[in-house]
Design a protein around this motif. Structure first.
Motif, mmCIF file in Angstrom:
data_model
loop_
_atom_site.group_PDB
_atom_site.id
_atom_site.type_symbol
_atom_site.label_atom_id
_atom_site.label_comp_id
_atom_site.label_asym_id
_atom_site.label_seq_id
_atom_site.Cartn_x
_atom_site.Cartn_y
_atom_site.Cartn_z
ATOM 1 N N GLY A 26 0.822 -1.199 0.000
ATOM 2 C CA GLY A 26 0.000 0.000 0.000
ATOM 3 C C GLY A 26 0.857 1.250 0.000
ATOM 4 N N LEU A 27 0.310 2.314 0.526
ATOM 5 C CA LEU A 27 1.049 3.577 0.558
ATOM 6 C C LEU A 27 2.303 3.458 1.414
ATOM 7 N N TYR A 28 2.200 2.702 2.509
ATOM 8 C CA TYR A 28 3.345 2.488 3.390
ATOM 9 C C TYR A 28 3.409 1.019 3.772
ATOM 10 N N ILE A 35 4.290 2.420 -1.783
ATOM 11 C CA ILE A 35 3.993 3.033 -3.079
ATOM 12 C C ILE A 35 4.054 4.547 -2.986
ATOM 13 N N ALA A 36 3.806 5.099 -1.789
ATOM 14 C CA ALA A 36 3.890 6.556 -1.604
ATOM 15 C C ALA A 36 5.325 6.966 -1.307
ATOM 16 N N THR A 37 5.763 8.037 -1.943
ATOM 17 C CA THR A 37 7.104 8.568 -1.688
ATOM 18 C C THR A 37 7.065 9.871 -0.907
ATOM 19 N N LYS A 38 5.885 10.495 -0.849
ATOM 20 C CA LYS A 38 5.757 11.792 -0.199
ATOM 21 C C LYS A 38 4.321 11.972 0.279
ATOM 22 N N THR A 39 4.174 12.615 1.443
ATOM 23 C CA THR A 39 2.848 12.893 1.985
ATOM 24 C C THR A 39 2.743 14.360 2.372
ATOM 25 N N LEU A 83 -8.864 12.098 12.135
ATOM 26 C CA LEU A 83 -8.497 10.749 12.558
ATOM 27 C C LEU A 83 -7.062 10.780 13.066
ATOM 28 N N PRO A 84 -6.869 10.827 14.381
ATOM 29 C CA PRO A 84 -5.509 10.902 14.933
ATOM 30 C C PRO A 84 -4.617 9.750 14.494
ATOM 31 N N TYR A 85 -5.231 8.639 14.110
ATOM 32 C CA TYR A 85 -4.473 7.440 13.745
ATOM 33 C C TYR A 85 -4.489 7.179 12.246
ATOM 34 N N PHE A 86 -4.876 8.185 11.441
ATOM 35 C CA PHE A 86 -5.066 7.959 10.010
ATOM 36 C C PHE A 86 -3.814 7.420 9.318
ATOM 37 N N LYS A 87 -2.674 8.012 9.611
ATOM 38 C CA LYS A 87 -1.460 7.581 8.915
ATOM 39 C C LYS A 87 -1.067 6.158 9.279
ATOM 40 N N LEU A 88 -1.404 5.748 10.485
ATOM 41 C CA LEU A 88 -1.108 4.374 10.872
ATOM 42 C C LEU A 88 -1.938 3.386 10.051
ATOM 43 N N LEU A 89 -3.149 3.793 9.712
ATOM 44 C CA LEU A 89 -4.007 2.923 8.911
ATOM 45 C C LEU A 89 -3.400 2.630 7.541
ATOM 46 N N MET A 90 -2.658 3.594 7.013
ATOM 47 C CA MET A 90 -2.168 3.473 5.642
ATOM 48 C C MET A 90 -1.147 2.354 5.477
ATOM 49 N N GLY A 91 -0.630 1.822 6.581
ATOM 50 C CA GLY A 91 0.278 0.676 6.496
ATOM 51 C C GLY A 91 -0.433 -0.651 6.651
ATOM 52 N N PHE A 92 -1.772 -0.599 6.775
ATOM 53 C CA PHE A 92 -2.548 -1.818 6.996
ATOM 54 C C PHE A 92 -3.065 -2.355 5.665
ATOM 55 N N VAL A 93 -3.091 -3.688 5.531
ATOM 56 C CA VAL A 93 -3.300 -4.323 4.229
ATOM 57 C C VAL A 93 -4.655 -4.036 3.586
ATOM 58 N N VAL A 94 -5.672 -3.715 4.392
ATOM 59 C CA VAL A 94 -6.991 -3.473 3.807
ATOM 60 C C VAL A 94 -7.008 -2.194 2.962
#
Length: 546
Positions: free
Chosen positions: A72-74, A86-90, A177-188
């Motif tokens: 994913g993104l991370y 897949i993400a290089t910059k946020t 969402l205080p935890y939004f960026k953490l979600l981006m490393g999750f497979v879903v």
């Protein structure tokens, strides 16, 4: 999957000290040592694989497979730090309501297609679409229109995610969402190739050949029901030069005796251990204990009259000696669990969340109180006795757990009859989803390092609330933590602490233990990353040393 820590790649983690603290085994990812001629890893799994569809994934084993075949993104890297995928910059807007991700241009699918922003848009829309029936759709709550889409009030095309050209993904939130960026490393939240999904239709993700991959490995040999499969190095992966393994071979062995024998004969490079094996092998150089942000608990089927009664639920919980279960039956540092959230997940002002939310109600061993509560509860529902079954998995450990629970409840609640049903993991999940159980031994590992990853499960409308426990005040507290108090770290923390205490006091579930898993992993296996939360195993940088 169980999760927590410090986020790199330009990610400022919002208050509540959301540092993803890694535990367990994490050897260096450097391959400066000499490589063995054969770069093949042989890995043991304790349960079968159910799906590799990113939208339908539910379990740790499937999560591990997707974490290593999809990107994913991370991705969660060494010491559980989020690293670029897949993400290089946020770029994050000043109000923290818009996230703009710049994607790498050299990422490809295993079928040769480029990975683009449209793949993320498609995958996310597919997951929140009610027709997909994704259990994890609730994690998208907070992304604009997600709640209304999941509820069938809006079309999936209105989700707050859009592609700006091929390599820019813009995500708009409708609440912080205080935890939004953490979600981006999750497979879903991985991308999905629309061409593949449409080509394979209902077969997508049901076998390795009905899938395309954009991660370090591709999967082969999984038919959807067999107990052996392999991951092969993905020749199209953007970072393939840092992937040393040519293959990872998996075999499912539900008996630790079998898996240990295979380990001894060098047919496996890893095996989990029973309590007895761990005691004998703790001095072995290959031995380690994988600490996990995972709680195991009882869910009562609260559509049934008996389990709608709080006193009966409490009676069962008070009848269980958690210390004996953790220390003597499971061992290896396994902790008695006194609440719904695992210890060590996250802390604030030096106080662990599990300690802040701890109560004595319903989670202490008290035989006398258990018997009195059962007597009162049965009188309230007009019954003279209680009889029910406990559903669990068919692994060695699960059989020990259900046998212990059966013994404890029948011994401490005279006249109560308990049957045990141990079935394959896939069957246990299916029965849980159907509500075909009286009491089920469930387990949950944090998907990211925030208490909400556990607490969300028990809201009235959550797809993982298998027991159908409902409490209006609990729902309100969780809603506040995700809306009006989302930007206030102190108020949000208090909301979640109150919610955790409430579910204990109402005995919505019966927390049992927090597992620490003893294992053997050969010292020749280098670069292995094992995390406490999210996907456990990251094999991307693993190599076999001479």
């Amino acid at each position: 999957m169980d999760v927590k820590k410090t986020v790199a790649a330009g990610m400022a983690v919002a208050s509540v000290a959301l540092a993803l603290t890694a535990c367990g085994k994490s050897s260096s990812s450097s391959s400066n040592g000499k490589l063995a001629d054969k770069q093949v890893l042989n890995w043991n799994e304790a349960s079968e694989l159910s799906t590799i569809d990113p939208s339908l994934i539910q379990d740790t084993i499937g999560g591990d497979m997707l974490n290593n075949t999809m990107e994913g993104l991370y991705r969660l890297g060494k010491n559980s730090k989020v690293e670029p995928g897949i993400a290089t910059k946020t770029k994050v807007s000043s109000d923290k309501m818009t996230y703009t991700f710049t994607l790498r241009k050299n990422a490809k699918w295993s079928n040769g297609d480029q990975v683009t922003a449209k793949d993320f848009v498609y995958g996310w829309r597919r997951t929140v679409n009610p027709k997909t029936a994704a259990s994890y759709a609730y994690l998208f709550s907070g992304i604009k229109n997600a709640d209304d889409i999941i509820a069938g009030k809006k079309d999936a095309s209105t989700l707050g995610v859009k592609a700006v050209g091929k390599y820019k993904l813009v995500v708009t939130l409708d609440k912080k969402l205080p935890y939004f960026k953490l979600l981006m490393g999750f497979v879903v939240f991985a991308p999905q190739n629309q061409k593949a999904v449409e080509k394979y239709g209902s077969k997508y993700g049901t076998a390795s050949k009905y899938m395309v991959y954009d991660g370090p490995f591709t999967m082969t040999g999984w038919t959807g029901t067999n107990l052996k499969w392999s991951l092969k190095k993905n020749k199209n992966y953007w970072d393939k030069k840092n992937v040393k393994l040519t293959a990872i071979n998996f075999s499912v062995n539900k008996s630790t005796t079998t898996s240990y024998n295979l380990y001894q004969s060098k047919k496996l490079d890893e095996t989990i251990l029973s309590t007895e094996q761990a005691k004998q092998l703790s001095s072995n150089s290959d031995y380690s204990v994988l600490k996990q942000a995972r709680t195991t608990y009882l869910e009562y089927n609260q559509t049934q009259k008996a389990f709608q009664n709080k006193k009966i639920r409490q009676a069962i919980s008070y009848a269980i000696d958690r210390k004996q279960l953790a220390n003597k039956i499971l061992g290896s540092g396994t902790l008695p669990c006194l609440g719904p959230v695992s210890k060590g997940l996250v802390s604030r002002n030096g106080v662990d969340f599990a300690d802040a939310a701890k109560t004595s109600t319903g989670v202490q061993y008290n035989k006398k109180k258990a018997q009195q509560l059962l007597k009162e509860g049965l009188k309230e529902i007009g019954q003279s006795s209680l009889s029910f079954s406990i559903l669990g998995d068919d692994t060695d450990n699960s059989k020990k757990i259900t046998a212990f629970l059966q013994s404890q409840i029948e011994a401490n609640l005279p006249g109560t009859k308990v049957e045990v049903q141990n079935v394959p993991f896939k069957n246990r999940i299916a029965k849980s989803e159907e509500g075909s159980f009286d009491v089920v031994v469930s387990s949950w590992g944090a998907d990211f390092s925030d208490p909400i990853s556990f607490l969300d499960l028990y809201t009235s409308d959550n797809s993982y609330n298998m027991g159908k426990w409902k409490n209006t005040e609990y729902d309100k507290l969780i809603a506040k933590s995700k809306t009006t108090d989302a930007g206030n770290a102190s108020a949000r923390w208090d909301d979640m602490v109150k919610a955790a205490k409430l579910i204990n006091e109402e005995q919505g579930i019966a927390p049992l233990f927090q597992l620490n898993q003893p294992q053997l992993v050969r010292t020749s296996v280098k670069g292995l990353i094992q995390n406490t939360a999210g996907s456990v195993n990251n094999w991307k940088n693993v190599y076999i040393a001479k």
